[in-house]
Write an enzyme that holds these catalytic residues in place. Structure first.
Site: not given
Lengths: 326, 369
Positions: B256, B260, B269
Site C-alpha cells: 500500500r 490507509h 508508523y
C-alpha cells in the site's frame, strides 16, 4: 385441522413453506438427520433432501452471513440457532449487513432471511440456554423481531416471516414448545406481521406480553376475572416494528397497563412500550405503567430461575397495584 | 511417528519489477492488446484514486481509501472473472469494480456520502463495498452456495486484506467453502499493512496462502504487483472452481503506497525509506517497461491514454459534483421493501426535519447542502 404443539407447528410451517417455494432452505447446526435439538426440523431432511436442509459447520456468524449471501441471490434461507445464548455472534452480520443491505444498495440487493431460535427460560436448561435477547434484535434497523405465543401463532407468523422480503428474527418460546396443543389448519394461511393480537377483551386493565408470558397472562386475566376485574390482553407478537395502535387503543380504554417480559428491565422492550404510553397515551393513564420483568442480572442457573422469571403472583401483584389507582 | 500431512506453498512471478520476464508468458498474454487493456485499467484506477484523494483534500469528497500501488491485484482479479461471476470487494478494489462496469461517478457518489452510489447500473449482483473487515467472506460463501445449488457455472470472488485473515468470519467462510467444495475464490490482497499493524504482527504464519491448507483447499501466493501473474493465477483458481473442483485462496503480495485512507497518516508508523523502496516494485511502471520492450507501447500512446483517462475521470467528477443530494426520504424508503405502518410517523418526521434544515440553510444564506 390437527392439534399441534408449538414446535410441531413450526415444523409444519417449515414444511409448508419448503413445499410451496423451492427457494426456501433450512440451515444451521444439526438441522439435518438429527432434526434439530428440539426436533423442529425433524423429517425435513428426509423429505426435501440435503440440498434444501443443510447442516453447517458449528459457526453462528458464518451461517448468518451465509444466509445474507444466499438471500441476495434470491434464496429464502431459514436459519436455526440452537439456543438463544448462541445468537450473539450473529449480531455483527445482522447489524452490519442483513439489516442494511437493502438500504445501502437502495433496493438493489435484498435480504429475505429468517433467523429462528428457541428462546427464554423455564426449562431448567444449562448456562446460556435460557436467555431473552429480543431487545438486542428489536434495536436493529431493517430487522423484524417476531415472537409467537401459541402453535397457531407460530405457524401463521413463521409462514409470514419466510415470505417476507426482509430479515426476520423469529424467537420461539421454548418453555411452551410442548406445553399445550392447539388446532392448526395447515392451509398455508399466514398471520400478519407488524400486528399485535388482542387475545382477550377487558375494561379495567391492559396486560401487554409476548411469547411464553402470554399463557401466564391469560391465567392472570382469568384469576382477575374471578375478582371482578376485567383485564384485556395484548399479544405483541411483532416486537419491531411495534403495532403501537393496538396498545394505545387498549390503554385508552382501560387506563392501566402492566407489561410482562422475561428479559431484564433496563432498555428492554417494556421500556419502549412504557415510553410509547408516556408520550402518546399519557392522558388516558389512570395508574403508573408497570413492568413485570426479569432482573438486570445474568440469567441465573436453574436453582434460582424461578425467582428470575415472572410468575403468576408477580403479574397479579402488579395488576392489583395498578388497580388501586381509581 | 508417521507423517499424516505436509504442505508447500508455491509463489508465481512472471513479470519482474524491471519489466523483464521471470517466467514464460501465459498464452493469453502473448496478445499485446490484452496487456494494454490491463494497463489502461490500472492507469485509469490510479488517475481515479489521485483525483479522489484530491477531491477529499479540497472538501468535495468524504474519507476515501486509495489503492495506489495495488492496482494490479484488483484489475488482475476482475480480468480473470466472467461477467456473470459475482464480485464481493473489500474497500480498496475500485480497479476491479471499474473493470466490471461500476462507473467512476458511482464510486464518487458512494465515497461522497450517498448510498445511491452502491445502486450501480453495472454488475447488479455484485456486492457493495464492505467496510467491516472480512465480514463479507460469509456472503461470498452464500453466493457460491447459491451457484452450487442451482448448478450454475459461476464463481463468487471475494477480496480481503491481510488484516482480514485474522478474523473469524474469513476463516469460517473458508472452512465452509472447503467442506462444501464451493465455487468461491478468495484473493487476499496482502498489502503488508493493516493501518499501522504490519503483516508480521498479524500472524506467525509464513504465508497467508497457507491458511487454505487447514480448510482443505489449495492456497497459492502470487506477486500482486504483476498484473499478468495475478490474472493468470486467479483465472486458474476461478476456472478450477467453475469446473466443480472447489474453492481456493490466492495471496497476492503487494504494497500500500498510499495512506490507509485520507484520514490516516502513514508516516506515523512506517519509514519513508521503506515506501520509497516499494515504489520501485509498483505494478504500472513494470508493465509499461515490458510493453515498451515489446514494441507495443510508446510515448505517444502513453500521452494519448493519459489524456483519454483524465478526460474520463474529469467527466465523471463533473457529473458527481453536479448531482443533487439525495432526498431525505431516501434514508427510510429502502430500509424495508415496504415501509411498515409503524414507521410512517418517522418518515414524516424525517421530511419535516429535512425541510427545517433547508429553511435554516436558506436563512443563513449558505445554500449549501
Amino acid at each position: 385441522m390437527s392439534a399441534l404443539t408449538l414446535v410441531e407447528a413450526v415444523r409444519t410451517a417449515l414444511a409448508r413453506a419448503m413445499e410451496e417455494d423451492p427457494t426456501v432452505l433450512v440451515l444451521g447446526e444439526d438441522v439435518g438427520k438429527d432434526g434439530g435439538v428440539f426436533r423442529a426440523t425433524e423429517g425435513l431432511f428426509e423429505r426435501f433432501g440435503p440440498e434444501r436442509v443443510l447442516d453447517t459447520p458449528l459457526s453462528e456468524a458464518l451461517f448468518t452471513g451465509l444466509a445474507v449471501g444466499l438471500g441476495a441471490q434470491g434464496f429464502r434461507p431459514v436459519v436455526e440457532f440452537q439456543f438463544d445464548g448462541f445468537m450473539y455472534p450473529a449480531l455483527d452480520q445482522l447489524v452490519n449487513h442483513a439489516g442494511r443491505l437493502r438500504a445501502r444498495t437502495r433496493g438493489r440487493l435484498g435480504c429475505p432471511i429468517v433467523l429462528r431460535a428457541p428462546y427464554g427460560g423455564g426449562i431448567r436448561a444449562p448456562e446460556h440456554h435460557s436467555e431473552s435477547p429480543e431487545a438486542f434484535f428489536a434495536h436493529v434497523p431493517g430487522v423484524r423481531t417476531v415472537i409467537p405465543s401459541s402453535p397457531a401463532k407460530a405457524y401463521g407468523l413463521l409462514l409470514a416471516a419466510i415470505r417476507d422480503p426482509d430479515p426476520v428474527v423469529f424467537l420461539e418460546p421454548k418453555r411452551i414448545y410442548r406445553a399445550f396443543r392447539e388446532e392448526v389448519a395447515d392451509d398455508g394461511t399466514a398471520l400478519p406481521l407488524d400486528r399485535a393480537f388482542l387475545l382477550r377483551e377487558g375494561r379495567d386493565l391492559t396486560l401487554v406480553a409476548w411469547g411464553a408470558m402470554i399463557p401466564l397472562c391469560l391465567k392472570a386475566a382469568e384469576r382477575l376475572a374471578e375478582e371482578g376485574v376485567s383485564a384485556e390482553l395484548v399479544d405483541v407478537a411483532t416486537l419491531k416494528p411495534l403495532d403501537t395502535g393496538t396498545i394505545l387503543d387498549s390503554v385508552a380504554k382501560t387506563g392501566r397497563c402492566v407489561i410482562v417480559h422475561e428479559a431484564p428491565p433496563s432498555y428492554g422492550p417494556g421500556a419502549e412500550i412504557a415510553a410509547l404510553l408516556a408520550s402518546e397515551g399519557l392522558f388516558s393513564l389512570l395508574a403508573p405503567v408497570a413492568r413485570v420483568t426479569g432482573f438486570d442480572v445474568p440469567t441465573p442457573l436453574p436453582k434460582l430461575e424461578d425467582v428470575f422469571l415472572p410468575a403468576l403472583a408477580d403479574v397479579l401483584a402488579a395488576c392489583r397495584a395498578a388497580l388501586v389507582h381509581r | 511417528m508417521v507423517e499424516i500431512a505436509s504442505f508447500r506453498i508455491e509463489r508465481v512471478e512472471i513479470l519482474r519489477a524491471d519489466g523483464t520476464l521471470a517466467a514464460p508468458l501465459p498464452a493469453w498474454a502473448e496478445d499485446p492488446s490484452e496487456l494494454v487493456r490491463l494497463y489502461r485499467a490500472m492507469v485509469l484506477t490510479r488517475l481515479y484514486d489521485t483525483k479522489a484523494v484530491n477531491l477529499q483534500r479540497t472538501g468535495r469528497l468524504g474519507t476515501v481509501a486509495s489503492s495506489l500501488g495495488q492496482e494490479a491485484v484488483a484489475v488482475g482479479t476482475a480480468a480473470a472473472m466472467r461477467p456473470e461471476d459475482v464480485f464481493l470487494p473489500s474497500f480498496r478494489e475500485q480497479g476491479a469494480m471499474l473493470w466490471r462496469g461500476v462507473r467512476i461517478e458511482e464510486l464518487l457518489t458512494f465515497w461522497g456520502g450517498d448510498e445511491r452510489g452502491s445502486n450501480w447500473s453495472g454488475p447488479r449482483e455484485d456486492f457493495p463495498i464492505c467496510v467491516p473487515v472480512g465480514t463479507h467472506a460469509p456472503h461470498a460463501a452464500g453466493v457460491a452456495t447459491a451457484f452450487k445449488l442451482r448448478r450454475e457455472p459461476r464463481v463468487a470472488v471475494c477480496v480481503v486484506g491481510d488484516g482480514a485473515t485474522s478474523k473469524g468470519d474469513v476463516y469460517e467462510a473458508w472452512n465452509l467453502a472447503g467442506v462444501w467444495r464451493l465455487p468461491m475464490v478468495t484473493v487476499v490482497a496482502n498489502n503488508q499493512w493493516a493501518i499501522s499493524v504490519p503483516r508480521s504482527a498479524q500472524t506467525a504464519a509464513t504465508t497467508l496462502a497457507q491458511k487454505a491448507i487447514a480448510c482443505g483447499m489449495p492456497g497459492i501466493q502470487v506477486d500482486g504487483n504483476d498484473v499478468i501473474a495475478v490474472r493468470e493465477v486467479v483465472s486458474r483458481a476461478i476456472e478450477r472452481a467453475r469446473s466443480g473442483e472447489g474453492p481456493a485462496i490466492v495471496e497476492a503480495t503487494t504494497y500500500r503506497l498510499s495512506d490507509h485512507t485520507t484520514a490516516d497518516d502513514a508516516r506515523r508508523y512506517r519509514d519513508d525509506a521503506e515506501v520509497s523502496a516499494r515504489w520501485k516494485e509498483e505494478p504500472i511502471a513494470r508493465l509499461r517497461a515490458f510493453l515498451v520492450g515489446r514494441g507495443a507501447w510508446d510515448k505517444d500512446r502513453e500521452e494519448k491514454l493519459l489524456a483519454e483517462c483524465t478526460r474520463e475521470v474529469d467527466r465523471a467528477v463533473e457529473a458527481y459534483l453536479a448531482r443533487t443530494p439525495p432526498p431525505a426520504s431516501e434514508m427510510i424508503d429502502h430500509v424495508f421493501a415496504v415501509l411498515p405502518r409503524a414507521m410512517a410517523g418517522q418518515r414524516a418526521a424525517i421530511l419535516r426535519r429535512a425541510a427545517e434544515r433547508a429553511e435554516a440553510r436558506a436563512e443563513n444564506g449558505s445554500g449549501r447542502p
